[in-house]
Design a protein around this motif. Structure first.
Motif, mmCIF file in Angstrom:
data_model
loop_
_atom_site.group_PDB
_atom_site.id
_atom_site.type_symbol
_atom_site.label_atom_id
_atom_site.label_comp_id
_atom_site.label_asym_id
_atom_site.label_seq_id
_atom_site.Cartn_x
_atom_site.Cartn_y
_atom_site.Cartn_z
ATOM 1 N N GLU A 1 3.740 -30.510 44.260
ATOM 2 C CA GLU A 1 2.302 -30.637 44.034
ATOM 3 C C GLU A 1 1.492 -29.945 45.127
ATOM 4 O OE1 GLU A 1 0.337 -33.092 41.194
ATOM 5 O OE2 GLU A 1 1.399 -31.203 41.053
ATOM 6 N N TYR B 1 6.513 -33.790 35.296
ATOM 7 C CA TYR B 1 7.257 -32.654 35.840
ATOM 8 C C TYR B 1 8.600 -32.493 35.128
ATOM 9 C CZ TYR B 1 4.547 -30.632 39.626
ATOM 10 O OH TYR B 1 3.614 -29.922 40.343
ATOM 11 N N VAL C 1 3.608 -38.685 37.234
ATOM 12 C CA VAL C 1 3.785 -37.322 37.742
ATOM 13 C C VAL C 1 5.239 -36.897 37.600
ATOM 14 C CG1 VAL C 1 3.673 -35.852 39.786
ATOM 15 C CG2 VAL C 1 1.851 -37.483 39.347
ATOM 16 N N TYR D 1 -2.878 -36.918 42.261
ATOM 17 C CA TYR D 1 -2.018 -35.742 42.118
ATOM 18 C C TYR D 1 -2.664 -34.679 41.221
ATOM 19 C CZ TYR D 1 1.331 -38.688 44.410
ATOM 20 O OH TYR D 1 1.949 -39.494 45.343
#
Length: 693
Positions: A69, A145, A141, A491
Motif C-alpha cells: 500500500e 489484494y 484490504v 488504506y
C-alpha cells in the motif's frame, strides 16, 4: 547523462509542492517533465516491490500488504496529474506520451500482480487471515489484494502469464487509441451556422453559446454547433432546419466509424478477441463472466434479468411517445416519418403541449453558478460540509475553479476542483477524478477531487445557462465528488470510489434526487437577469414533467447496456464485425428504429477506452435500483434532509469507500437489499404501490 538526484530535483512532478493545499504545481509542469517522471516513479516502485517480494522475513500484514500500500507513491502522484490532463486538457504531445505509457504501465502492473514470490507472501497471509489478529479494515484490504492478484493471473503457469501479459499490454494500447480517435472526431467536426435561416428555431441562450463556440474557434460573427452533448442536444431539440439536424445528428452518431485513421471498428474487433482470450486464460467461459464475478451482479444472467425487466415497460412507453411525436408532426402539417434526428425536436413541442413547459423558458433559471451553490448547500445540510472558493491557486486551464472544503468545526476535509466548460482539448462526457485520494496510512492525507463537465459557455458577459438535465449531471458528478471527499479509511486501496462498478454509481445517482427538492429549486433556480425565483406554477409543471420522454431516455440507455453485455458474452469472435454485431444485438431486443443507442459501439468509450465499464454499462441501472430505494429511506421520514438517515448514509456509503462488501454496505444503511420496483416508479414506468387501511 544527468544523475537520478538531478532529474528528481529538477522535475516539479517529483518535488514537494508548496502551492496552496499542496495542489499540483500545474504552471511549472512542462510536457517534457512527464516521461522522465514516469520512468523514475516506475523504477522506484519496482525497487520497492523487489524488496517486499525478496524479504527474508516471514510475511506479515505490515511487511507485505501495508508495504504494498505504501509503494508507488511517486507513480500515483505523476499519474494523477498526467491522466487527469489527458482527459480534461490534452494536446498532441500529451497524447503521444499517453500512447507510449499505456503498454508500459500495463506491463508494470503485470510485473507486480504476476510476481510469484510476492503472491506467495500474500497467499500465505490470506490462508491464515483468521489467526492474524487483523482489524476488519485490514482483513478487507488483504481480501481485496488476494482477489486482485488472482484475477491478474498470479496463479497461472509461466507460459500463460506471458501470454496474459501480452494481452493486457496490447489492450492498454488499443484502449488509448480508441479514446484518442473519438476525441479526434469530436474535435474535427463543427457545424457552422451563418444566416438567420441557419439559426431558425434556436433560442437566444443557444445562439449565444454557439457564437461563443465560434469565437473560440476563430470564427467571430458566426455560430458553431459542436459534438459536445451540451451543444448538439439543444440544437437537435430546437432547430427547425430538419436538414441541418440530420447532418449534425449523423456526425454525432458516426463518431469513430468514419473510415480513415480514426476509425475504431478494427480496434474493437481486436479488443473483443483479446478479451475472450484473457477470460479463457483465467478460467472463465466469457469475458462478461470474468468481469462480473467481482461485482454485485456476479453473473451475466443477473444483469440480463434486470435489463429485460426494465426494457419491456420502457420500450412500450417509448412507442407511445413515438406515436405522440408523429401526431405532433402531422398536426403541424409536417409530412414526415419520425427519424432519430427528429425525436428531440418534436418531443420539445409535445412537452409544451402536454405540460406547458418550454425548455427555453426554464433555462434562464438554471445558472451554472447557482446550481453549483445548490449542490454545495445540499452537501452542507446532509453532510455538514462548507465550501470556500480559493482564488489564487495553480491552474491547468484558466476556466477551472477550486474550493476549500471544511466541516462546521473547521476541520479541513479536502479540495474540490470544478472544470465545467467544453473545449476541443477535453474528451466528451462528464466525470469525477482525483489528483490525490484520501488515506491515513502515511499520515492524514486529504483528497483533491475534480469534477469535469462539458457545458456550453454563455456568450460574452453572459452566464452559462444549464438545462434541467445539465443541472442533474452536475449533481450526479458532485455525488461522485462527495464519495471521494468524504472518504474516511486508512488504506488507499479502499478509498473513495474504489468500489465495485455497479455500486460506484449509487452515491452519484442518489445525489441527483436533491436537485428536485422544491426548497432547493425555490432558493437556487433564479432568473439570471431579474434574480426572481422559479415561479411556483413553472416549478409545479417542471416537477410534473420529470418523467416526460422517459421511455426514450431509458431505451437509449438500455440499448447500450444490452449491446455491451451481449458483446462480452461471445466466445466465437474470429470474424467479429462491430457494425453487424450491433445491428444483430439491437434486432434481438426489437430496438425502435427511431432511437439509437446512447453510445454506439464505435465511440463507446465507457467500454473500450480501458476496461472500466466493459461488461459493466448496466451498472448505472443496477445502482439506480439502489438509489431509488435509498431515497425512499428519506421520504419515509417525511424529510429529504433527515439528519439520522443522512448520518447513516454518510457512515455506510459516502465515507466508507470499500470497507465492506457492497451488498453488506447497503444493508448496513437500509437494513435490506432493494427490488427494482422503486426504480420503475422513479422512471415513471410503473405506478406507485399504495396500501389501503
Amino acid at each position: 547523462m544527468a544523475s537520478l538526484e538531478a532529474l528528481q530535483s529538477d522535475n516539479p512532478l517529483l518535488k514537494s509542492w508548496t502551492t496552496p493545499f499542496e495542489l499540483p504545481s500545474f504552471e511549472s509542469i512542462a510536457t517534457g517533465h512527464y516521461r522522465p517522471a514516469f520512468d523514475i516513479a516506475l523504477a522506484e516502485q519496482q525497487a520497492e516491490i523487489t524488496a517486499i517480494a525478496g524479504s527474508d522475513d516471514a510475511p506479515t500484514f505490515e511487511n507485505t500488504v501495508a508495504a504494498l500500500e505504501r509503494s508507488g507513491a511517486a507513480l500515483k502522484r505523476v499519474g494523477g496529474v498526467f491522466f487527469n490532463l489527458t482527459g480534461a486538457h490534452t494536446n498532441d504531445a500529451l497524447q503521444a506520451i499517453e500512447r507510449e505509457m499505456a503498454p508500459l504501465l500495463a506491463k508494470h502492473r503485470n510485473s507486480i500482480f504476476m510476481n510469484e514470490a510476492l503472491f506467495r507472501r500474500v497467499d500465505m497471509l490470506h490462508q491464515s487471515k483468521d489467526h492474524l489478529g487483523l482489524s476488519a479494515e485490514q482483513l478487507r484490504v488483504l481480501d481485496r489484494y488476494h482477489t486482485i492478484f488472482v484475477r491478474a493471473g498470479a496463479r497461472l503457469e509461466e507460459g500463460d502469464k506471458k501470454r496474459l501479459s501480452e494481452i493486457v499490454e496490447r489492450l492498454a494500447t488499443l484502449g488509448t487509441q480508441f479514446s484518442q480517435n473519438v476525441l479526434a472526431d469530436e474535435k474535427a467536426y463543427q457545424l457552422v451556422l451563418e444566416t438567420e435561416e441557419d439559426l431558425a428555431g434556436l433560442p437566444s441562450f443557444l445562439r449565444e453559446a454557439a457564437a461563443q463556440a465560434a469565437e473560440d474557434r476563430g470564427l467571430s460573427g458566426k455560430y458553431v454547433i459542436t459534438l459536445s452533448r451540451s451543444s448538439i442536444e439543444p440544437f437537435l431539440q430546437f432547430s427547425s432546419r430538419r436538414d441541418l439536424r440530420e447532418q449534425a445528428f449523423k456526425a454525432w452518431a458516426r463518431r469513430g466509424e468514419g473510415g480513415g485513421t480514426t476509425d475504431n471498428k478494427a480496434i474493437i474487433a481486436e479488443m473483443v478477441r483479446l478479451r475472450v482470450a484473457r477470460a479463457s486464460l483465467l478460467g472463465y467461459e466469457t469475458f462478461a463472466d470474468f468481469k462480473l464475478a467481482d461485482t454485485m451482479a456476479k453473473t451475466p444472467q443477473a444483469v440480463l434479468s434486470l435489463l429485460q425487466e426494465v426494457w419491456t415497460p420502457a420500450r412500450r412507453r417509448a412507442m407511445e411517445e413515438r406515436d405522440d411525436l408523429q401526431s405532433q408532426a402531422q398536426s403541424r402539417g409536417d409530412n414526415i416519418v419520425i427519424e432519430p434526428w427528429d425525436w428531440r425536436y418534436y418531443a420539445e413541442q409535445v412537452r409544451i403541449a402536454k405540460h406547458n413547459l418550454d425548455e427555453a423558458a426554464i433555462k434562464p433559471y438554471f445558472q451554472l453558478d447557482r446550481i453549483i451553490e445548490a449542490a454545495f448547500e445540499t452537501a452542507r445540510r446532509l453532510f455538514d460540509l462548507y465550501f470556500e472558493e480559493i482564488r489564487d491557486f495553480p491552474r491547468y486551464h484558466p476556466d477551472i475553479r477550486a474550493w476549500k472544503v471544511t466541516n462546521s468545526t473547521g476541520d479541513f476535509v479536502g479540495v474540490f476542483i470544478g472544470d465545467y466548460f467544453a473545449r476541443s482539448s477535453k474528451r466528451s462526457g462528464a466525470w469525477m477524478s482525483a489528483f490525490r485520494s484520501q488515506e491515513k496510512l502515511i499520515g492524514d492525507v486529504r483528497p483533491i477531487i475534480v469534477n469535469v463537465m462539458n457545458f456550453s459557455k454563455g456568450g460574452r458577459g453572459e452566464p452559462s445557462l444549464l438545462s434541467f438535465d445539465d443541472a442533474r449531471t452536475l449533481f450526479h458528478e458532485f455525488g461522485h465528488a462527495l464519495h471521494g471527499l468524504l472518504s474516511n479509511v486508512t488504506y488507499p486501496l479502499l478509498a473513495g470510489t474504489s468500489v465495485s462498478t455497479d455500486f460506484v454509481e449509487l452515491p452519484s445517482q442518489l445525489y441527483e434526487h436533491w436537485l428536485s427538492q422544491p426548497d432547493i429549486l425555490r432558493r437556487y433556480a433564479t432568473h439570471y437577469k431579474t434574480g426572481e425565483p422559479l415561479p411556483e406554477d413553472l416549478l409545479a409543471r417542471l416537477m410534473e414533467a420529470r418523467n416526460f420522454n422517459q421511455g426514450f431516455a431509458t431505451v437509449e440507455y438500455l440499448a447500450s447496456a444490452f449491446v455491451d453485455i451481449d458483446l462480452h458474452r461471445l466466445t466465437d469472435v474470429d470474424n467479429f464485425d462491430a457494425e453487424a454485431f450491433e445491428r444483430t444485438s439491437l434486432d434481438r431486443i426489437e430496438m425502435p428504429r427511431e432511437i439509437i443507442m446512447r453510445h454506439r459501439t464505435p465511440h463507446f468509450t465507457h467500454v473500450f477506452s480501458g476496461d472500466g465499464y466493459s461488461s459493466g454499462y448496466y451498472s448505472y441501472l443496477w445502482s439506480e435500483v439502489l438509489d431509488a430505494d435509498a431515497f425512499n429511506a428519506f421520504e419515509e421520514t417525511g424529510d429529504a434532509f433527515n439528519a439520522d438517515t443522512a448520518a447513516r448514509l454518510k457512515r455506510y456509503i459516502y465515507s466508507a469507500g470499500n470497507l465492506r462488501d457492497p451488498a453488506e454496505a447497503y444493508k448496513a444503511f437500509r437494513g435490506r437489499l432493494p427490488s427494482p420496483d422503486a426504480l420503475l416508479v422513479k422512471r415513471g414506468l410503473a405506478a406507485p404501490v399504495t396500501s389501503e387501511t
